[in-house]
Motif scaffolding. Structure first.
Motif, PDB file in Angstrom:
ATOM      1  N   THR A 126      38.585  -0.075  -4.318  1.00  0.00           N
ATOM      2  CA  THR A 126      37.297   0.286  -3.733  1.00  0.00           C
ATOM      3  C   THR A 126      36.131  -0.037  -4.652  1.00  0.00           C
ATOM      4  N   LEU A 179      33.528   0.887   0.023  1.00  0.00           N
ATOM      5  CA  LEU A 179      34.230  -0.159   0.745  1.00  0.00           C
ATOM      6  C   LEU A 179      35.465  -0.585  -0.029  1.00  0.00           C
ATOM      7  N   THR A 180      36.543  -0.879   0.673  1.00  0.00           N
ATOM      8  CA  THR A 180      37.678  -1.522   0.030  1.00  0.00           C
ATOM      9  C   THR A 180      37.412  -3.025  -0.041  1.00  0.00           C
ATOM     10  N   THR A 231      23.824   1.628   4.352  1.00  0.00           N
ATOM     11  CA  THR A 231      25.255   1.668   4.124  1.00  0.00           C
ATOM     12  C   THR A 231      25.587   0.666   3.020  1.00  0.00           C
ATOM     13  N   SER A 232      26.813   0.738   2.503  1.00  0.00           N
ATOM     14  CA  SER A 232      27.245  -0.258   1.515  1.00  0.00           C
ATOM     15  C   SER A 232      27.134  -1.664   2.085  1.00  0.00           C
ATOM     16  N   GLN A 233      27.586  -1.834   3.336  1.00  0.00           N
ATOM     17  CA  GLN A 233      27.534  -3.158   3.962  1.00  0.00           C
ATOM     18  C   GLN A 233      26.096  -3.656   4.108  1.00  0.00           C
ATOM     19  N   HIS A 238      31.755   1.051  -4.738  1.00  0.00           N
ATOM     20  CA  HIS A 238      30.759   1.902  -4.099  1.00  0.00           C
ATOM     21  C   HIS A 238      29.362   1.357  -4.380  1.00  0.00           C
ATOM     22  N   ARG A 295      29.398   5.847   2.036  1.00  0.00           N
ATOM     23  CA  ARG A 295      30.818   5.505   2.003  1.00  0.00           C
ATOM     24  C   ARG A 295      31.054   4.260   1.156  1.00  0.00           C
ATOM     25  N   GLY A 352      38.005  -4.290   3.470  1.00  0.00           N
ATOM     26  CA  GLY A 352      36.950  -3.921   4.412  1.00  0.00           C
ATOM     27  C   GLY A 352      35.655  -4.667   4.158  1.00  0.00           C
ATOM     28  N   PHE A 353      35.306  -4.830   2.889  1.00  0.00           N
ATOM     29  CA  PHE A 353      34.088  -5.543   2.514  1.00  0.00           C
ATOM     30  C   PHE A 353      34.199  -7.012   2.925  1.00  0.00           C
TER      31      PHE A 353
END
Length: 324
Positions: free
Chosen positions: A196, A232-233, A297-299, A198, A230, A236-237
């Motif tokens: 992960t 991200l893995t 968000t992280s994204q 962050h 949240r 997922g990222f």
């Protein structure tokens, strides 16, 4: 308040200075040179711009003296990286400044034992950077507890935003990763892609600093994570990033030795530093005590950075981002 910011034109200061001015504060914006902030904002016209080279002023012992010449009520230190530098500042500001906010790092945690990590969890830092940030935090809180300079520590995650490279899905800043994803080609990822990261937008870090200064009764002597809601893995990222360009994900997991060979030693080392820690940080304390409300968000934070890179760095054959 009259607030002095060390490192005012960097990632965080670029957003913090306009925030504080709009909130009605006077800001003395100190930077090493005459570089402009990453984003121009009309509020910068109200800031008092000064030059302070932290390395040079620490070397001759005048950092605190130069700051105090501007008679601040509070000091925000975004460019302190060693306990010696922090000690010099504390001793110089003690008795003259009411509030001090220091920029730490989630790397002060080191390896986690429970997720999400809380600010008060036992810390096991490793590496020069994380170990130094942890030592600074401990000395600042010892000073605060003893009735000296009142300090707060803000721990950002992987700071993202327009204007500089962002930590990519494999945990480094190799621009070839974004080019690979933009073209929809196969991306080699280390391990099982479950580690992960962050991220946080620089403006959300600035938001935490703003709140820390505005509610000292809740922040002095405390530390706060500055991250998105949240983490991200790797998987997922990467999958999200392929989607930005309208592609299906194309990932291939390989053992770390093979990844190092393919990525190169320097980029692989950076990836290991980020992914070995595999951190997920709680923001509950900041939400409850400060009213922190992440705007990205992280994204979204990472995407803004990559969109800027795609627009400004044609050398790496990045394509324009596809609108969501």
């Amino acid at each position: 308040m009259r607030i002095y910011i060390l490192g005012a034109t960097g990632h965080i200061g670029t957003h913090l200075t306009p925030r504080l001015i709009r909130a009605g504060h006077e800001v003395v914006a100190a930077s090493r040179g005459t570089r402009e902030p990453y984003h121009l904002d009309e509020a910068w016209g109200q800031a008092e711009r000064v030059v302070l080279d932290r390395d040079a002023s620490d070397a001759d012992g005048t950092t605190a003296e130069q700051i105090l010449a501007h008679r601040p009520d509070a000091v925000v230190d975004l460019v302190c990286f060693t306990p010696a530098s922090a000690t010099q500042l504390v001793e110089g500001l003690r008795g003259h400044v009411g509030l001090h906010a220091h920029c730490g790092s989630v790397w002060s945690h080191g390896l986690s034992t429970s997720l999400p990590m809380l600010e008060e969890d036992p810390k096991f830092p490793f590496g020069e950077y994380g170990t130094a940030k942890h030592a600074i935090e401990e000395l600042l809180f010892a000073e605060t507890a003893a009735g000296g300079l009142a300090s707060t520590v803000v721990h950002p995650g992987h700071i993202s935003g327009a204007g500089w490279p962002v930590i990519n899905p494999v945990g480094n800043v190799d621009p070839r990763v974004w080019a690979t994803i933009a073209r929809g080609e196969e991306l080699v990822v280390p391990g099982d892609a479950s580690a992960t990261m962050h991220h946080v937008h620089a403006d959300d870090v600035a938001q935490v600093f703003e709140r820390v200064l505005e509610v000292p009764e809740a922040s002095v002597g405390e530390s706060f994570h500055a991250v998105s809601a949240r983490a991200l893995t790797v998987r997922g990222f990467a999958e999200a990033a392929y989607g930005w360009w309208g592609h299906e994900p194309a990932l291939r997991s390989v053992p770390w030795p093979e990844f190092e060979e393919l990525a190169g030693a320097e980029h692989a080392s950076t990836s290991w530093e980020h992914l070995h820690r595999s951190q997920v940080c709680s923001i509950a304390k900041g939400v409850d005590r400060l009213g922190y409300a992440p705007g990205w968000t992280s994204q979204a934070a990472a995407r803004e950075a990559v969109a800027w890179l795609a627009e400004h760095d044609a050398d790496h054959d990045l394509l324009p981002l596809v609108a969501p």
